[in-house]
Design an enzyme around this catalytic site. Structure first.
Site, PDB file in Angstrom:
ATOM      1  N   CYS A   1     -30.727 -28.378 103.606  1.00 41.34           N
ATOM      2  CA  CYS A   1     -30.194 -29.345 102.645  1.00 41.34           C
ATOM      3  C   CYS A   1     -29.844 -30.674 103.327  1.00 41.34           C
ATOM      4  O   CYS A   1     -28.832 -30.783 104.023  1.00 41.34           O
ATOM      5  CB  CYS A   1     -28.981 -28.769 101.931  1.00 41.34           C
ATOM      6  SG  CYS A   1     -28.663 -29.534 100.336  1.00 41.34           S
TER       7      CYS A   1
ATOM      8  N   SER B   1     -32.382 -36.067  97.222  1.00 40.14           N
ATOM      9  CA  SER B   1     -32.467 -34.779  97.915  1.00 40.14           C
ATOM     10  C   SER B   1     -33.233 -35.026  99.195  1.00 40.14           C
ATOM     11  O   SER B   1     -34.346 -35.559  99.165  1.00 40.14           O
ATOM     12  CB  SER B   1     -33.194 -33.732  97.064  1.00 40.14           C
ATOM     13  OG  SER B   1     -33.636 -32.649  97.867  1.00 40.14           O
TER      14      SER B   1
END
Length: 260
Positions: free
Chosen positions: A218, A56
C-alpha cells in the site's frame, strides 16, 4: 471535481466497471482521463467497489506501467519520468525501463501529514484503541495489530478485514477529517493494521470496503505511516522505511522533503 461528480452525482460508470460480472470486490479499475495539470502526461481516478478514490500508490504504479508498455507515453531507457494528474495532486513517477518493459516505478507522492496521533477510539470489542489518523493520498486510520490481538498473516486475512470494517465504521462516527485544500476528501477511507518485524520492516495490512485486504504493501498507506513516524521524530528527511504486505511484497518509503 470529476472524482466528486462520480461520488456525489452519478456513479453508474464506477458501478458498471467494478461490479460483477466485469470485475469483483478485490479488483480496482483505473479511469484514465486527459490531464488538467499543465505538466501532466495523463490523469487517472481510482475506482473501487465502494467509491472513487483520489490516489493509490499501487494503482499509480500499474497506470504508469500500462501507459509506457502500450506506448501511450513514450518510453525512454533506462529511466522515463511520467507525471500523473490525480485528484490528490500531481505525482511524479520515475520508471526504470529495459527492452520495452517497465521494471520498477518510484513515486514522488503528494504532501502527506498527520491529522491525529493516538486518537482514542472507543470500542465494545477491544476497549479503547489508539489510532493514528494520517493522509497519504487518502485518509488512513493506522492501528497497531496487537491492540486487536491479531497477527498480520494470510491465515488471519478474513478476521483482519472484518475487524478493519468494524473499526472504520466506529471511526467515522467518532472523528471527522477534512483535507485543508481538496474538497471531497472528508472521510477515513481505509483502516491499515501495522506491526514491526524483527528485521525493522513494518508489516502492513490495509482493509477496504466492502470487505477485502490489500495484497500490496500500500503506497498511500506506507506514506501515511511515514508521516506518523516523522511526526513522532522516529525518522527525518532522507530516512527510509520498508513496508511489507500480508503476502510479503515490499515497498520502500522515503521522506523526500518537508512543505507547508
Amino acid at each position: 471535481d470529476k472524482m466528486n461528480y462520480i461520488n456525489q452525482v452519478d456513479d453508474s460508470l464506477r458501478r458498471f466497471v467494478t461490479f460483477e460480472p466485469r470485475a469483483s470486490v478485490q479488483m480496482s479499475v483505473n479511469l484514465l482521463l486527459p490531464p488538467v495539470h499543465p505538466e501532466a502526461d495523463a490523469g487517472f481516478i481510482v475506482l473501487q467497489a465502494d467509491k472513487a478514490h483520489p490516489m493509490s500508490g499501487s494503482n499509480c504504479i500499474c497506470v504508469v506501467t500500462a501507459l509506457l508498455e502500450t506506448g501511450r507515453v513514450a518510453m525512454h531507457e533506462p529511466e522515463t519520468i511520467v507525471r500523473v494528474d490525480t485528484p490528490a495532486g500531481l505525482i511524479t513517477a520515475r520508471a526504470q525501463c529495459k527492452d520495452g518493459q517497465c521494471l520498477s516505478v518510484s513515486l514522488d507522492n503528494v504532501p502527506c501529514f498527520v491529522e491525529a496521533l493516538d486518537f482514542a477510539l472507543q470500542t465494545e470489542s477491544w476497549g479503547t484503541i489508539r489510532t493514528d489518523i494520517a493522509f497519504g493520498g487518502v485518509y488512513y486510520a493506522i492501528v497497531d495489530a496487537d491492540q486487536v490481538d491479531l497477527m498480520i498473516s494470510t491465515a488471519n486475512a478474513r478476521e483482519l478485514m472484518e475487524t478493519g470494517m468494524a473499526i472504520k465504521s466506529l471511526l467515522n462516527k467518532q472523528i471527522r477529517v477534512c483535507h485543508p485544500e481538496l474538497p471531497g476528501l472528508d472521510e477515513i477511507a481505509y483502516v491499515m493494521f501495522r506491526s514491526r518485524e524483527p528485521d525493522g520492516v513494518v508489516r502492513t495490512c490495509t482493509t477496504l470496503k466492502p470487505g477485502r485486504v490489500d495484497r500490496s504493501p500500500c503506497g498511500t498507506g506506507s506514506s501515511a505511516n511515514l508521516a506518523t513516524m516523522f511526526a513522532r521524530g522516529q525518522i527525518g528527511v532522507g530516512g527510509k522505511q520498508v513496508s511489507r504486505s500480508i503476502i510479503g511484497g515490499e515497498f520502500t518509503a522515503e521522506v523526500l522533503a518537508t512543505t507547508e
